[in-house]
Design a protein around this motif. Structure first.
Motif, PDB file in Angstrom:
ATOM      1  N   GLY A   1      76.657  42.511  38.302  1.00  5.90           N
ATOM      2  CA  GLY A   1      75.278  42.051  38.238  1.00  5.90           C
ATOM      3  C   GLY A   1      75.133  40.631  38.737  1.00  5.90           C
ATOM      4  N   TRP A   2      74.081  39.980  38.275  1.00  6.52           N
ATOM      5  CA  TRP A   2      73.728  38.669  38.818  1.00  6.52           C
ATOM      6  C   TRP A   2      73.380  37.710  37.688  1.00  6.52           C
ATOM      7  N   ARG A   3      74.311  37.496  36.813  1.00  6.60           N
ATOM      8  CA  ARG A   3      74.049  36.599  35.692  1.00  6.60           C
ATOM      9  C   ARG A   3      73.772  35.187  36.207  1.00  6.60           C
ATOM     10  N   GLY A   4      72.732  34.592  35.663  1.00  2.65           N
ATOM     11  CA  GLY A   4      72.363  33.250  36.074  1.00  2.65           C
ATOM     12  C   GLY A   4      71.584  33.198  37.370  1.00  2.65           C
ATOM     13  N   GLU A   5      71.159  34.362  37.889  1.00  2.36           N
ATOM     14  CA  GLU A   5      70.422  34.399  39.154  1.00  2.36           C
ATOM     15  C   GLU A   5      69.206  35.320  39.011  1.00  2.36           C
ATOM     16  N   SER A   6      68.134  34.782  38.484  1.00  4.54           N
ATOM     17  CA  SER A   6      66.944  35.583  38.225  1.00  4.54           C
ATOM     18  C   SER A   6      66.342  36.165  39.508  1.00  4.54           C
ATOM     19  N   GLU A   7      66.372  35.421  40.586  1.00  7.41           N
ATOM     20  CA  GLU A   7      65.799  35.899  41.849  1.00  7.41           C
ATOM     21  C   GLU A   7      66.518  37.155  42.335  1.00  7.41           C
ATOM     22  N   VAL A   8      67.832  37.102  42.308  1.00 11.23           N
ATOM     23  CA  VAL A   8      68.633  38.210  42.811  1.00 11.23           C
ATOM     24  C   VAL A   8      68.532  39.422  41.889  1.00 11.23           C
ATOM     25  N   ALA A   9      68.511  39.181  40.582  1.00 11.83           N
ATOM     26  CA  ALA A   9      68.377  40.284  39.620  1.00 11.83           C
ATOM     27  C   ALA A   9      67.072  41.032  39.840  1.00 11.83           C
TER      28      ALA A   9
ATOM     29  N   THR B   1      60.141  30.695  41.595  1.00  8.04           N
ATOM     30  CA  THR B   1      59.012  30.043  42.259  1.00  8.04           C
ATOM     31  C   THR B   1      58.934  30.375  43.745  1.00  8.04           C
ATOM     32  N   THR B   2      60.060  30.312  44.440  1.00  7.16           N
ATOM     33  CA  THR B   2      60.048  30.553  45.883  1.00  7.16           C
ATOM     34  C   THR B   2      59.585  31.964  46.214  1.00  7.16           C
ATOM     35  N   LEU B   3      60.027  32.938  45.440  1.00 11.62           N
ATOM     36  CA  LEU B   3      59.555  34.308  45.630  1.00 11.62           C
ATOM     37  C   LEU B   3      58.063  34.413  45.339  1.00 11.62           C
ATOM     38  N   ALA B   4      57.644  33.784  44.256  1.00 12.51           N
ATOM     39  CA  ALA B   4      56.235  33.850  43.853  1.00 12.51           C
ATOM     40  C   ALA B   4      55.321  33.254  44.907  1.00 12.51           C
ATOM     41  N   GLU B   5      55.779  32.217  45.581  1.00 14.73           N
ATOM     42  CA  GLU B   5      54.959  31.561  46.598  1.00 14.73           C
ATOM     43  C   GLU B   5      54.668  32.464  47.793  1.00 14.73           C
ATOM     44  N   LEU B   6      55.452  33.515  47.947  1.00 15.28           N
ATOM     45  CA  LEU B   6      55.270  34.432  49.073  1.00 15.28           C
ATOM     46  C   LEU B   6      54.276  35.548  48.758  1.00 15.28           C
ATOM     47  N   THR B   7      53.621  35.474  47.602  1.00 15.67           N
ATOM     48  CA  THR B   7      52.622  36.477  47.246  1.00 15.67           C
ATOM     49  C   THR B   7      51.515  36.539  48.297  1.00 15.67           C
TER      50      THR B   7
ATOM     51  N   LEU C   1      63.653  39.845  54.432  1.00 15.94           N
ATOM     52  CA  LEU C   1      64.567  40.805  53.824  1.00 15.94           C
ATOM     53  C   LEU C   1      64.917  41.950  54.759  1.00 15.94           C
ATOM     54  N   SER C   2      64.182  42.076  55.872  1.00 17.56           N
ATOM     55  CA  SER C   2      64.407  43.133  56.857  1.00 17.56           C
ATOM     56  C   SER C   2      64.443  44.508  56.188  1.00 17.56           C
TER      57      SER C   2
ATOM     58  N   ALA D   1      72.601  44.093  50.992  1.00 16.49           N
ATOM     59  CA  ALA D   1      72.195  43.475  52.259  1.00 16.49           C
ATOM     60  C   ALA D   1      70.896  42.699  52.061  1.00 16.49           C
ATOM     61  N   VAL D   2      69.964  43.260  51.278  1.00 18.19           N
ATOM     62  CA  VAL D   2      68.719  42.569  50.962  1.00 18.19           C
ATOM     63  C   VAL D   2      69.023  41.266  50.237  1.00 18.19           C
ATOM     64  N   VAL D   3      69.916  41.352  49.255  1.00 15.85           N
ATOM     65  CA  VAL D   3      70.301  40.168  48.476  1.00 15.85           C
ATOM     66  C   VAL D   3      70.895  39.098  49.381  1.00 15.85           C
ATOM     67  N   GLN D   4      71.759  39.511  50.297  1.00 15.60           N
ATOM     68  CA  GLN D   4      72.409  38.553  51.180  1.00 15.60           C
ATOM     69  C   GLN D   4      71.411  37.891  52.123  1.00 15.60           C
ATOM     70  N   ARG D   5      70.425  38.637  52.579  1.00 18.70           N
ATOM     71  CA  ARG D   5      69.406  38.053  53.457  1.00 18.70           C
ATOM     72  C   ARG D   5      68.580  37.008  52.710  1.00 18.70           C
ATOM     73  N   TRP D   6      68.252  37.314  51.457  1.00 15.85           N
ATOM     74  CA  TRP D   6      67.509  36.342  50.668  1.00 15.85           C
ATOM     75  C   TRP D   6      68.369  35.104  50.391  1.00 15.85           C
ATOM     76  N   ARG D   7      69.639  35.323  50.127  1.00 21.31           N
ATOM     77  CA  ARG D   7      70.535  34.194  49.868  1.00 21.31           C
ATOM     78  C   ARG D   7      70.659  33.313  51.115  1.00 21.31           C
ATOM     79  N   SER D   8      70.730  33.940  52.265  1.00 20.37           N
ATOM     80  CA  SER D   8      70.818  33.178  53.503  1.00 20.37           C
ATOM     81  C   SER D   8      69.545  32.382  53.747  1.00 20.37           C
ATOM     82  N   HIS D   9      68.409  33.006  53.440  1.00 19.20           N
ATOM     83  CA  HIS D   9      67.129  32.328  53.613  1.00 19.20           C
ATOM     84  C   HIS D   9      67.005  31.122  52.687  1.00 19.20           C
ATOM     85  N   ARG D  10      67.436  31.294  51.468  1.00 13.32           N
ATOM     86  CA  ARG D  10      67.312  30.229  50.468  1.00 13.32           C
ATOM     87  C   ARG D  10      68.350  29.129  50.680  1.00 13.32           C
TER      88      ARG D  10
END
Length: 243
Positions: free
Chosen positions: A36-44, A83-89, A99-100, A65-74
């Motif tokens: 899992g992704w403990r300590g990583e709310s965005e990825v979870a 917050t960063t995800l929320a701003e893309l609403t 995320l392709s 792959a989706v997770v890795q694309r987001w990690r690369s972007h961030r």
């Protein structure tokens, strides 16, 4: 409820667990043996949404792959601020591009990327923006999340599993798997198994497999969720409720 000695797992019990795992959720065939992704709310959150009704994929495909694309972007080592995800609403198409992935949520009301942005905004609005916030989540926060079209209880449970938070329902799934594995040894397990006893057996099993307990629990939770729901719809009398 079966308890016996709570601080040990016998050799027979361990063998029964290993056999049950190999029969139903083996490491060699299940893609869900991840901690899992403990300590990583965005990825979870992303994992929970993008794994809904979709193949999980391998180390470099599907959800990861989706997770890795987001990690690369961030460009951050620890993705624990929604917050960063929320701003893309207001720019859901941009998130889809990042995320392709153009998959739709169940019900096809929006893309999963758009749903992730809305979910992040909603979670922040009810006081959940970092992984540590989810430990003491409330019914109000749960209901706010489940009110988002295309999401629901399973997505919520999956997100919490990845963050290392176990709800009562998730615990019931884990305990039920242990009870099923040990039933040939203990006929009285038709009434269930104590949570502390199941925890000891799961920890011992993870150690024997040389894996993290979180990975074992994730694989079991996925198996229980996907297997049990169809059986409940067919009203099979021999199936014990798992929550």
């Amino acid at each position: 409820m079966y308890s016996s000695v709570t601080d040990i797992c016998t050799e027979d019990e361990l063998d029964a667990m290993l056999l049950h795992i190999e029969s139903h959720a083996p490491q060699s065939r299940s893609p869900h043996w991840t901690p899992g992704w403990r300590g990583e709310s965005e990825v979870a959150l992303l994992d929970a949404i993008f794994s809904a009704r979709a193949p999980y994929g391998g180390p470099s495909s599907g959800v990861r792959a989706v997770v890795q694309r987001w990690r690369s972007h961030r460009g951050d080592n620890r993705l624990d601020d929604l917050t960063t995800l929320a701003e893309l609403t207001t720019s859901p198409d941009l998130l889809v591009e990042i995320l392709s992935n153009r998959q739709l949520v169940p019900g096809n009301s929006r893309t999963k990327g758009a749903a992730a942005a809305v979910a992040a905004r909603t979670l922040i609005s009810v006081g959940l923006s970092r992984s540590s916030d989810f430990v003491q989540h409330t019914e109000h926060q749960f209901e706010a999340f489940c009110a988002i079209p295309g999401l629901g209880e399973t997505t919520w449970e999956c997100m919490l599993m990845h963050l290392g938070v176990r709800t009562d329902k998730a615990t019931e799934h884990l305990n039920s798997f242990v009870a099923d594995a040990l039933e040939p040894l203990h006929q009285n397990l038709s009434v269930g198994i104590a949570e502390d006893r199941a925890s000891v057996i799961l920890a011992t099993t993870a150690d024997a497999l040389g894996t993290e307990l979180a990975s074992l629990e994730h694989a079991i939770w996925r198996y229980q969720h996907k297997l049990r729901r169809p059986k409940k719809r067919h009203s099979e009398a021999t199936l014990r409720p798992t929550g």
